[in-house]
Design an enzyme around this catalytic site. Structure first.
Site: not given
Ligand SMILES: NC(=O)C1=CN([C@@H]2O[C@H](COP(=O)(O)OP(=O)(O)OC[C@H]3O[C@@H](n4cnc5c(N)ncnc54)[C@H](O)[C@@H]3O)[C@@H](O)[C@H]2O)C=CC1
Ligand SMILES: O=C(O)[C@H](O)CS(=O)(=O)O
Length: 479
Positions: A152, A160, A175-176, A229-231, A234, A251, A279, A285, A458
């Site tokens: 995102n 950051r 790893k992006p 990324g996702s909880t 995480g 985060e 936005r 998040c 961060e």
């Molecule tokens: N806190 C935040 O800023 C974010 C929250 N999210 C939340 O997560 C939901 C799903 O979005 P996704 O893109 O699927 O998030 P995700 O958490 O699956 O992906 C984020 C990162 O984690 C990596 N990843 C995925 N599975 C992994 C694993 N088993 N081991 C290591 N790395 C792994 C992905 O390749 C990516 O680089 C979103 O709908 C949103 O609710 C997603 C992105 C950012």
């Molecule tokens: O992951 C996000 O949504 C960002 O951390 C929000 S912000 O820092 O760009 O406001």
């Protein structure tokens, strides 16, 4: 500017590397290919750690001023390439070009801020209880850092993490997200142009994130994982980190309450809500996820909010839209599911604009009223442009409902009363509280969540502490 539809390399030990197979990066607005990137596996993952560990032995011993100088050069190159990288970001992530340029300024501000902060890694001398002793506290680089970043904010979530890590003397393997790797690759390319030595920053792209991260999580040379990324992911990484007692910075997801008190300035609240809710098409998040408005001002608020949402243009981020597409089909499906669930439980959906959803992952913004807390949109992170509005009678009710979640990242309150502002910010269980401010994110402030929204911060000096070990040196002086 790079020809976009070509095979892009990854970077390990300062070398640009291709793998046998590549995967496509797709434009979420047009579904057309933007570029192809290596589908790396365990071999590249290990090579990245080898390079980062070798580089750490020298990089961590450079002076803070040397590191600061190189970070300043990186900042300048990012600024010079801002439009180029922002364009690639819009093509691969979908956000409007103006927002992508805004993110690039936000991303580069972390490099600038940590170039300065590198020089302020102060220690301490503590008076000893024994006259013949001296107590010194110094802070040293943690070591090799693994950074796994989301789609995102393809630029800001890289800088950051990487900027404070390098400022502290650490080296990184990145790893992006597979959806948006190109922006990250250009940032790493820019770092090499700035003269940041080979091996200090390494990046691999893959469609098998678990395979790559397992290599890093099982390698004791990797001393910390920093993840946005996702909880659920995480939590997975936190469990893996335990095996070698790695430090973690997480985060994670949010479920931000946006509270509009009885005395709020409705126009300001609507402007702030538009800024927060839409936005990145709601894919942040810290987006307003649950809107609580005092019952006495619900109607004037809804009228003003609906008029404002009607002005929002949904479409291709390269063609002046206010809202671009969501990142993929699964994201659209998740938002539609929340809409259907809310309607089935009695919500009123004020559909506010039409959009050609045939081409690309588009979905129209929608306002929901008559919303109750049992609806999915009030319990799960939406990550999309829907705005559920629920009324409340008392401030205490708003606080209790806002806190009734396992998330605790960002919360917002609009009020003209100082007393209410203090009462709310004291009581809300969130790492970030915006009072009449729906855009709190900035490089000099600590960004992070409580509860299951994450660990660590961060930004600000807190952000560099995450990459530093505290060492206590006790000296016994001769008699
Ligand atoms: N806190 C935040 O800023 C974010 C929250 N999210 C939340 O997560 C939901 C799903 O979005 P996704 O893109 O699927 O998030 P995700 O958490 O699956 O992906 C984020 C990162 O984690 C990596 N990843 C995925 N599975 C992994 C694993 N088993 N081991 C290591 N790395 C792994 C992905 O390749 C990516 O680089 C979103 O709908 C949103 O609710 C997603 C992105 C950012
Ligand atoms: O992951 C996000 O949504 C960002 O951390 C929000 S912000 O820092 O760009 O406001």
């Amino acid at each position: 500017m790079k020809k976009v539809v070509e095979k892009w390399p990854i970077y390990i030990n300062g070398e640009s590397i291709h793998t046998e197979s590549h995967f496509v990066v797709e434009n979420p607005a047009t579904l057309e290919p933007v570029g192809y990137v290596p589908d790396a596996n365990e071999k590249e993952a290990k090579a990245a750690v080898d390079a980062a560990q070798a580089a750490f032995l020298t990089w961590s011993k450079t002076s803070a001023y040397h590191r600061a100088e190189l970070l300043e050069k990186w900042y300048t190159i990012i600024e010079n390439r801002l439009d180029e990288i922002a364009t690639i970001m819009t093509l691969e992530q979908g956000k409007p070009l103006a927002e992508a340029k805004g993110e690039m300024k936000y991303a580069s501000s972390f490099v600038k801020w940590y170039a300065e902060e590198a020089k302020r890694n102060y220690g301490e001398i503590i008076p000893a209880s024994v006259a013949s002793k001296r107590i010194l506290v110094q802070k040293q680089a943690v070591g090799v850092i693994a950074a796994i970043t989301p789609w995102n904010f393809p630029a800001a979530m890289i800088t950051r993490k990487v900027a404070p890590a390098l400022a502290a003397g650490c080296t990184v393997v990145i790893k992006p997200a597979e959806q948006t790797p190109l922006t990250a690759l250009l940032l790493v390319e820019s770092a090499h142009e700035a003269g940041i030595p080979a091996g200090v920053i390494n990046i691999v792209t893959t469609q098998k994130p678990g395979d790559v991260s397992d290599v890093w999580m099982n390698d004791s040379r990797v001393k910390k994982i920093t993840f946005t990324g996702s909880t659920p992911v995480g939590k997975h990484l936190m469990k893996k980190a335990a095996e070698t007692v790695k430090k973690v910075s997480l985060e994670l997801g949010g479920l931000a309450p946006f509270i509009i008190a009885e005395d709020a300035n409705i126009e300001e609240a609507v402007n702030g809500l538009i800024q927060s809710k839409f936005r990145n098409a709601g894919q942040t998040c810290i987006c307003a996820n649950r809107i609580f408005v005092h019952e006495t001002i619900e109607q004037p608020f809804l009228q003003a909010f609906e008029e404002a949402v009607l002005t929002l243009k949904v479409g291709n981020g390269m063609e002046g839209a206010d809202l671009g597409p969501l990142i993929d089909g699964a994201a659209v499906k998740k938002v539609r599911l929340q809409l259907e669930d809310a309607a089935s439980k009695g919500a009123t959906i004020h559909n506010t604009s039409k959009v050609d959803e045939k081409q690309g992952h588009f979905i129209a913004p929608a306002i929901l009223s008559n919303v109750t807390d049992d609806m999915l949109c009030m319990q799960e992170e939406t990550f999309g442009p829907i705005a559920p509005v629920s009324t409340f009678k008392t401030d205490q009710e708003a606080i209790d409902r806002a806190n009734n979640t396992n998330f605790g990242l960002a919360a917002y309150v609009y009020t003209e009363s100082l007393n209410k502002a203090v009462a709310y910010s004291d009581a809300l269980e969130y790492g970030i509280v915006g009072i009449n401010d729906s855009a709190p994110s900035t490089a000099q402030a600590p960004f992070g969540g409580m509860k299951e929204s994450g660990i660590g911060r961060e930004g600000g000096h807190y952000g560099m502490d995450e990459y530093l070990e505290v060492k206590y040196v006790s000296m016994q002086l001769g008699q």
